[in-house]
Design a protein around this motif. Sequence first.
Motif, PDB file in Angstrom:
ATOM      1  N   ILE A  31       0.832  -1.205   0.000  1.00 19.30           N
ATOM      2  CA  ILE A  31       0.000   0.000   0.000  1.00 19.30           C
ATOM      3  C   ILE A  31       0.866   1.255   0.000  1.00 19.30           C
ATOM      4  CG2 ILE A  31      -1.608   1.353   1.423  1.00 19.30           C
ATOM      5  CD1 ILE A  31      -2.905  -1.302   2.227  1.00 19.30           C
ATOM      6  N   VAL A  32       1.918   1.248   0.823  1.00 16.49           N
ATOM      7  CA  VAL A  32       2.813   2.409   0.880  1.00 16.49           C
ATOM      8  C   VAL A  32       3.573   2.559  -0.436  1.00 16.49           C
ATOM      9  CG1 VAL A  32       4.846   3.385   2.010  1.00 16.49           C
ATOM     10  CG2 VAL A  32       3.030   2.346   3.383  1.00 16.49           C
ATOM     11  N   ALA A  33       4.050   1.431  -0.998  1.00 13.60           N
ATOM     12  CA  ALA A  33       4.796   1.483  -2.262  1.00 13.60           C
ATOM     13  C   ALA A  33       3.935   2.006  -3.406  1.00 13.60           C
ATOM     14  CB  ALA A  33       5.331   0.084  -2.598  1.00 13.60           C
ATOM     15  N   MET A  34       2.648   1.658  -3.414  1.00 13.46           N
ATOM     16  CA  MET A  34       1.741   2.126  -4.458  1.00 13.46           C
ATOM     17  C   MET A  34       1.275   3.565  -4.215  1.00 13.46           C
ATOM     18  SD  MET A  34       1.574  -0.347  -6.599  1.00 13.46           S
ATOM     19  CE  MET A  34       0.164   0.119  -7.597  1.00 13.46           C
ATOM     20  N   GLY A  35       1.565   4.087  -3.040  1.00 13.65           N
ATOM     21  CA  GLY A  35       1.187   5.467  -2.743  1.00 13.65           C
ATOM     22  C   GLY A  35      -0.263   5.641  -2.355  1.00 13.65           C
ATOM     23  N   TRP A  36      -0.960   4.541  -2.071  1.00 14.25           N
ATOM     24  CA  TRP A  36      -2.384   4.644  -1.738  1.00 14.25           C
ATOM     25  C   TRP A  36      -2.610   5.345  -0.402  1.00 14.25           C
ATOM     26  CZ3 TRP A  36      -3.097  -1.201  -3.165  1.00 14.25           C
ATOM     27  CH2 TRP A  36      -3.082  -1.315  -4.564  1.00 14.25           C
ATOM     28  N   HIS A  37      -1.598   5.295   0.495  1.00 11.37           N
ATOM     29  CA  HIS A  37      -1.752   5.947   1.791  1.00 11.37           C
ATOM     30  C   HIS A  37      -1.843   7.463   1.662  1.00 11.37           C
ATOM     31  CE1 HIS A  37       2.501   6.298   0.909  1.00 11.37           C
ATOM     32  NE2 HIS A  37       2.640   7.175   1.884  1.00 11.37           N
ATOM     33  N   ARG A  38      -1.425   7.995   0.503  1.00  9.57           N
ATOM     34  CA  ARG A  38      -1.479   9.447   0.313  1.00  9.57           C
ATOM     35  C   ARG A  38      -2.903   9.969   0.175  1.00  9.57           C
ATOM     36  NH1 ARG A  38       2.928   8.177  -3.318  1.00  9.57           N
ATOM     37  NH2 ARG A  38       4.926   8.678  -2.330  1.00  9.57           N
ATOM     38  N   TYR A  39      -3.857   9.062  -0.012  1.00  2.67           N
ATOM     39  CA  TYR A  39      -5.260   9.492  -0.039  1.00  2.67           C
ATOM     40  C   TYR A  39      -5.770   9.814   1.356  1.00  2.67           C
ATOM     41  CZ  TYR A  39      -5.488   7.979  -4.904  1.00  2.67           C
ATOM     42  OH  TYR A  39      -5.278   7.855  -6.261  1.00  2.67           O
ATOM     43  N   LEU A  40      -5.048   9.392   2.386  1.00  5.11           N
ATOM     44  CA  LEU A  40      -5.457   9.679   3.761  1.00  5.11           C
ATOM     45  C   LEU A  40      -4.887  11.030   4.198  1.00  5.11           C
ATOM     46  CD1 LEU A  40      -4.954   6.169   5.414  1.00  5.11           C
ATOM     47  CD2 LEU A  40      -7.083   7.204   4.620  1.00  5.11           C
ATOM     48  N   THR A  41      -5.363  12.078   3.558  1.00  5.20           N
ATOM     49  CA  THR A  41      -4.923  13.430   3.876  1.00  5.20           C
ATOM     50  C   THR A  41      -6.137  14.345   4.011  1.00  5.20           C
ATOM     51  OG1 THR A  41      -4.754  14.105   1.551  1.00  5.20           O
ATOM     52  CG2 THR A  41      -2.789  13.103   2.559  1.00  5.20           C
ATOM     53  N   LEU A  42      -5.953  15.456   4.716  1.00  2.00           N
ATOM     54  CA  LEU A  42      -7.036  16.417   4.860  1.00  2.00           C
ATOM     55  C   LEU A  42      -7.343  17.097   3.533  1.00  2.00           C
ATOM     56  CD1 LEU A  42      -6.194  18.072   8.312  1.00  2.00           C
ATOM     57  CD2 LEU A  42      -7.836  16.255   7.798  1.00  2.00           C
ATOM     58  N   ALA A  72      -9.653   0.194  11.317  1.00  2.00           N
ATOM     59  CA  ALA A  72      -9.030  -1.008  11.872  1.00  2.00           C
ATOM     60  C   ALA A  72      -7.925  -1.535  10.957  1.00  2.00           C
ATOM     61  CB  ALA A  72     -10.089  -2.086  12.104  1.00  2.00           C
ATOM     62  N   VAL A  73      -8.188  -1.574   9.659  1.00  2.00           N
ATOM     63  CA  VAL A  73      -7.197  -2.065   8.702  1.00  2.00           C
ATOM     64  C   VAL A  73      -5.984  -1.135   8.657  1.00  2.00           C
ATOM     65  CG1 VAL A  73      -6.765  -2.468   6.251  1.00  2.00           C
ATOM     66  CG2 VAL A  73      -8.873  -3.306   7.291  1.00  2.00           C
ATOM     67  N   THR A  74      -6.226   0.174   8.684  1.00  2.00           N
ATOM     68  CA  THR A  74      -5.133   1.143   8.664  1.00  2.00           C
ATOM     69  C   THR A  74      -4.203   0.943   9.853  1.00  2.00           C
ATOM     70  OG1 THR A  74      -6.499   2.773   7.516  1.00  2.00           O
ATOM     71  CG2 THR A  74      -4.565   3.602   8.674  1.00  2.00           C
ATOM     72  N   VAL A  75      -4.777   0.741  11.040  1.00  2.00           N
ATOM     73  CA  VAL A  75      -3.973   0.526  12.243  1.00  2.00           C
ATOM     74  C   VAL A  75      -3.278  -0.830  12.191  1.00  2.00           C
ATOM     75  CG1 VAL A  75      -4.066   0.225  14.746  1.00  2.00           C
ATOM     76  CG2 VAL A  75      -5.360   2.066  13.667  1.00  2.00           C
ATOM     77  N   ALA A  76      -3.998  -1.872  11.791  1.00  2.00           N
ATOM     78  CA  ALA A  76      -3.421  -3.217  11.748  1.00  2.00           C
ATOM     79  C   ALA A  76      -2.241  -3.292  10.787  1.00  2.00           C
ATOM     80  CB  ALA A  76      -4.486  -4.233  11.350  1.00  2.00           C
ATOM     81  N   LEU A  77      -2.304  -2.546   9.699  1.00  2.00           N
ATOM     82  CA  LEU A  77      -1.222  -2.548   8.711  1.00  2.00           C
ATOM     83  C   LEU A  77      -0.174  -1.473   8.996  1.00  2.00           C
ATOM     84  CD1 LEU A  77      -3.279  -3.063   5.409  1.00  2.00           C
ATOM     85  CD2 LEU A  77      -2.080  -4.780   6.785  1.00  2.00           C
ATOM     86  N   SER A  78      -0.377  -0.704  10.074  1.00  2.00           N
ATOM     87  CA  SER A  78       0.568   0.361  10.471  1.00  2.00           C
ATOM     88  C   SER A  78       0.777   1.367   9.350  1.00  2.00           C
ATOM     89  CB  SER A  78       1.910  -0.254  10.905  1.00  2.00           C
ATOM     90  OG  SER A  78       1.728  -1.134  11.993  1.00  2.00           O
ATOM     91  N   ILE A  79      -0.312   1.724   8.675  1.00  4.21           N
ATOM     92  CA  ILE A  79      -0.255   2.712   7.597  1.00  4.21           C
ATOM     93  C   ILE A  79      -0.422   4.111   8.194  1.00  4.21           C
ATOM     94  CG2 ILE A  79      -1.375   3.526   5.479  1.00  4.21           C
ATOM     95  CD1 ILE A  79      -2.365   0.646   5.086  1.00  4.21           C
ATOM     96  N   PRO A  80       0.414   5.067   7.812  1.00  3.89           N
ATOM     97  CA  PRO A  80       0.247   6.431   8.324  1.00  3.89           C
ATOM     98  C   PRO A  80      -1.126   6.987   7.936  1.00  3.89           C
ATOM     99  CG  PRO A  80       2.358   6.181   7.183  1.00  3.89           C
ATOM    100  CD  PRO A  80       1.565   4.942   6.904  1.00  3.89           C
ATOM    101  N   GLY A  81      -1.771   7.687   8.852  1.00  4.70           N
ATOM    102  CA  GLY A  81      -3.052   8.296   8.523  1.00  4.70           C
ATOM    103  C   GLY A  81      -4.107   8.157   9.587  1.00  4.70           C
ATOM    104  N   GLY A  82      -3.751   7.604  10.742  1.00  5.28           N
ATOM    105  CA  GLY A  82      -4.724   7.435  11.803  1.00  5.28           C
ATOM    106  C   GLY A  82      -5.296   8.753  12.304  1.00  5.28           C
TER     107      GLY A  82
END
Length: 263
Positions: A31-42, A72-82
């Motif tokens: 998810i981080v490599a694909m940049g999908w976590h960047r959608y979790l922004t204000l 829950a998935v964001t926290v379980a995968l330790s993805i930035p954006g909580g």
Amino acid sequence: MEHIEDMTLGAANWLKRLWPLLLLVSIGSLIVAMGWHRYLTLEHLAQNRDSLRTMIESHYVLALAAFTALYAVTVALSIPGGVVLTIAGGFLFGWLIGGVLSIVGATIGATAIYLVARSALRDVLIAKAGPRLQRFADGFREDALSYLLFLRLIPVFPFWLVNLAPGLLGVPFWTYVTTTFIGIIPGTFAFALAGNGLDSVFDAQQTSYESCLAKVGEGGHDSCVYGIDPGALLTTEVIVAIVALGVVALIPVVAKKRRRRAV
């Protein structure tokens, strides 16, 4: 031949033990490599707020479940954006419902990491731990309630690390779940309350951004920044109050150690 069979059996046992942890790490890394976590922004929240609100109005119960699952998935995968998700929950559902959903989602995700760490790595860590690490683990478990409340209230260490370490140190399951649930309440509701009034902040930021574009002209998208710092939404008073709660959580530990020295 027997040696090779033993090695194969050992590798199979390790894979059986570690596959949940490897799965979480692999999915999170993808998810981080694909940049999908960047959608979790204000910024993305501001740009899509109208469509998100329309969807929530049409499918309210589904939206509640989807938000909790995403958290829950964001926290379980330790993805930035909580933090952004907590603010978004307050913005989209109101501070009370958004805060509750965030707490439930974060607790579920954190518990998943705890269970994976306990089942995958704890026995290996205990077997290889030296006397100093063993004493530390024993002391941590003895006052786990106070220590974990402190670590949850005051984010001295990354959230993912506080999720992982108790499983490795042998903290009891219900102690972990209880301290996680209670400990994240103040900070979660603080950010949910901040998110509850974001419309005016988004409108002001949009006006400022459009004004910058008008002044700069073509190519202004590179010079004009549309950005909101989540940390800037908390007041000094709220931060001081949360820190004070964290200090209070350690009082039983300090008192116990002073009594031991006095004996």
